[in-house]
Design a protein around this motif. Structure first.
Motif, short mmCIF file in Angstrom:
data_model
loop_
_atom_site.label_atom_id
_atom_site.label_comp_id
_atom_site.label_asym_id
_atom_site.label_seq_id
_atom_site.Cartn_x
_atom_site.Cartn_y
_atom_site.Cartn_z
N ILE A 120 0.86 -1.17 0.00
CA ILE A 120 0.00 0.00 0.00
C ILE A 120 0.90 1.23 0.00
O ILE A 120 1.73 1.41 0.87
N LYS A 121 0.70 2.08 -1.01
CA LYS A 121 1.50 3.28 -1.13
C LYS A 121 0.88 4.44 -0.37
O LYS A 121 -0.33 4.60 -0.35
N LYS A 122 1.74 5.20 0.24
CA LYS A 122 1.31 6.46 0.84
C LYS A 122 1.12 7.46 -0.29
O LYS A 122 1.80 7.40 -1.31
N ASN A 123 0.17 8.38 -0.12
CA ASN A 123 -0.07 9.34 -1.19
C ASN A 123 -0.34 10.74 -0.66
O ASN A 123 -0.57 10.94 0.52
N PHE A 124 -0.26 11.68 -1.57
CA PHE A 124 -0.65 13.06 -1.32
C PHE A 124 -1.98 13.26 -2.03
O PHE A 124 -2.15 12.86 -3.17
N LYS A 125 -2.92 13.91 -1.37
CA LYS A 125 -4.20 14.21 -2.00
C LYS A 125 -4.23 15.69 -2.37
O LYS A 125 -3.87 16.54 -1.56
N VAL A 126 -4.62 15.95 -3.60
CA VAL A 126 -4.71 17.32 -4.08
C VAL A 126 -6.16 17.58 -4.49
O VAL A 126 -6.66 16.97 -5.44
N PHE A 127 -6.83 18.45 -3.75
CA PHE A 127 -8.21 18.82 -4.04
C PHE A 127 -8.18 20.07 -4.91
O PHE A 127 -7.71 21.12 -4.48
N CYS A 128 -8.65 19.94 -6.13
CA CYS A 128 -8.62 21.03 -7.11
C CYS A 128 -10.03 21.60 -7.27
O CYS A 128 -10.99 20.84 -7.41
N GLU A 129 -10.13 22.93 -7.32
CA GLU A 129 -11.45 23.55 -7.43
C GLU A 129 -12.15 23.21 -8.73
O GLU A 129 -13.35 22.98 -8.76
N GLY A 130 -11.41 23.17 -9.80
CA GLY A 130 -12.05 22.92 -11.10
C GLY A 130 -11.12 22.24 -12.07
O GLY A 130 -10.04 21.76 -11.72
N ASP A 131 -11.56 22.23 -13.33
CA ASP A 131 -10.80 21.55 -14.38
C ASP A 131 -9.43 22.18 -14.62
O ASP A 131 -8.46 21.48 -14.87
N THR A 132 -9.33 23.51 -14.54
CA THR A 132 -8.06 24.18 -14.81
C THR A 132 -6.99 23.73 -13.84
O THR A 132 -5.89 23.33 -14.24
N GLU A 133 -7.30 23.79 -12.56
CA GLU A 133 -6.32 23.39 -11.55
C GLU A 133 -6.00 21.90 -11.65
O GLU A 133 -4.85 21.48 -11.53
N TYR A 134 -7.03 21.10 -11.89
CA TYR A 134 -6.86 19.65 -12.01
C TYR A 134 -5.90 19.32 -13.15
O TYR A 134 -4.95 18.56 -12.98
N HIS A 135 -6.15 19.90 -14.32
CA HIS A 135 -5.31 19.61 -15.48
C HIS A 135 -3.90 20.18 -15.33
O HIS A 135 -2.93 19.59 -15.81
N TYR A 136 -3.80 21.30 -14.65
CA TYR A 136 -2.48 21.88 -14.40
C TYR A 136 -1.63 20.94 -13.54
O TYR A 136 -0.49 20.64 -13.87
N VAL A 137 -2.19 20.46 -12.44
CA VAL A 137 -1.44 19.56 -11.54
C VAL A 137 -1.19 18.22 -12.23
O VAL A 137 -0.10 17.66 -12.14
N LEU A 139 -5.48 12.98 -7.29
CA LEU A 139 -6.16 14.22 -7.63
C LEU A 139 -7.67 14.08 -7.44
O LEU A 139 -8.25 13.08 -7.82
N VAL A 140 -8.27 15.11 -6.86
CA VAL A 140 -9.72 15.14 -6.66
C VAL A 140 -10.24 16.43 -7.29
O VAL A 140 -9.87 17.52 -6.87
N ASN A 141 -11.06 16.30 -8.33
CA ASN A 141 -11.65 17.46 -8.99
C ASN A 141 -12.97 17.79 -8.31
O ASN A 141 -13.92 17.01 -8.36
N MET A 142 -13.03 18.95 -7.68
CA MET A 142 -14.23 19.35 -6.95
C MET A 142 -15.27 19.99 -7.88
O MET A 142 -16.37 20.31 -7.44
N LYS A 143 -14.93 20.20 -9.12
CA LYS A 143 -15.83 20.72 -10.15
C LYS A 143 -16.51 22.02 -9.75
O LYS A 143 -17.71 22.22 -9.94
N GLY A 144 -15.71 22.93 -9.15
CA GLY A 144 -16.21 24.27 -8.82
C GLY A 144 -17.22 24.30 -7.71
O GLY A 144 -18.09 25.15 -7.69
N GLY A 145 -17.13 23.40 -6.76
CA GLY A 145 -18.13 23.26 -5.71
C GLY A 145 -18.22 24.40 -4.72
O GLY A 145 -19.20 24.52 -4.01
N GLY A 146 -17.23 25.25 -4.63
CA GLY A 146 -17.26 26.33 -3.65
C GLY A 146 -16.57 25.94 -2.36
O GLY A 146 -16.27 24.78 -2.10
N TYR A 147 -16.31 26.96 -1.55
CA TYR A 147 -15.54 26.76 -0.32
C TYR A 147 -16.24 25.84 0.68
O TYR A 147 -15.61 25.00 1.32
N SER A 148 -17.55 25.97 0.81
CA SER A 148 -18.28 25.12 1.75
C SER A 148 -18.26 23.66 1.31
O SER A 148 -18.20 22.75 2.13
#
Length: 121
Positions: free
Chosen positions: A8-25, A40-49
């Motif tokens: 089992i590998k340890k990982n870093f999770k990156v929560f991206c607000e939208g497609d731009t950040e997701y594709h950049y990372v 990578l987790v694409n939040m699809k512009g869900g907002g801060y809450s």
């Protein structure tokens, strides 16, 4: 016959607000040929809450750190969103003070998409 042990590998999770950040990372990860595991987790512009809700229920198993990449545009315009961003920042501070999994909040400039489009050329 013994079972093969799954590593089992340890990982870093990156929560991206939208497609731009997701594709950049994702592109940075591919271009640099990183050997570390990044989920990578694409939040699809869900907002801060939405970020706050997802972070609270997201598991910490095999996670080394969590990175939250969001735009600062909503907080600059809407007072209610500014309050939600502050709550998200406070949640990250509490998590960091607990000494468990570090949470890094990265607020990019509102014109990040323009910067990325120019940088692509």
């Amino acid at each position: 016959m013994s079972r093969k042990i799954r590593e089992i590998k340890k990982n870093f999770k990156v929560f991206c607000e939208g497609d731009t950040e997701y594709h950049y990372v994702e592109g940075m990860k591919r271009e640099l040929k990183l050997s570390i595991a990044i989920k990578l987790v694409n939040m699809k512009g869900g907002g801060y809450s939405s970020f706050l809700e997802n972070l609270k229920i997201d598991g910490n198993t095999n996670c080394l750190a969590k990175f939250i990449i969001i735009d600062g545009d909503r907080a600059a315009i809407d007072h209610g969103e500014k309050k939600k961003l502050q709550e998200l920042a406070e949640y990250c501070i509490v998590q960091n003070n607990s000494g468990r999994i570090p949470h890094f909040l990265i607020v990019n400039c509102p014109d990040f998409e323009y910067f990325e489009a120019i940088n692509a050329f």
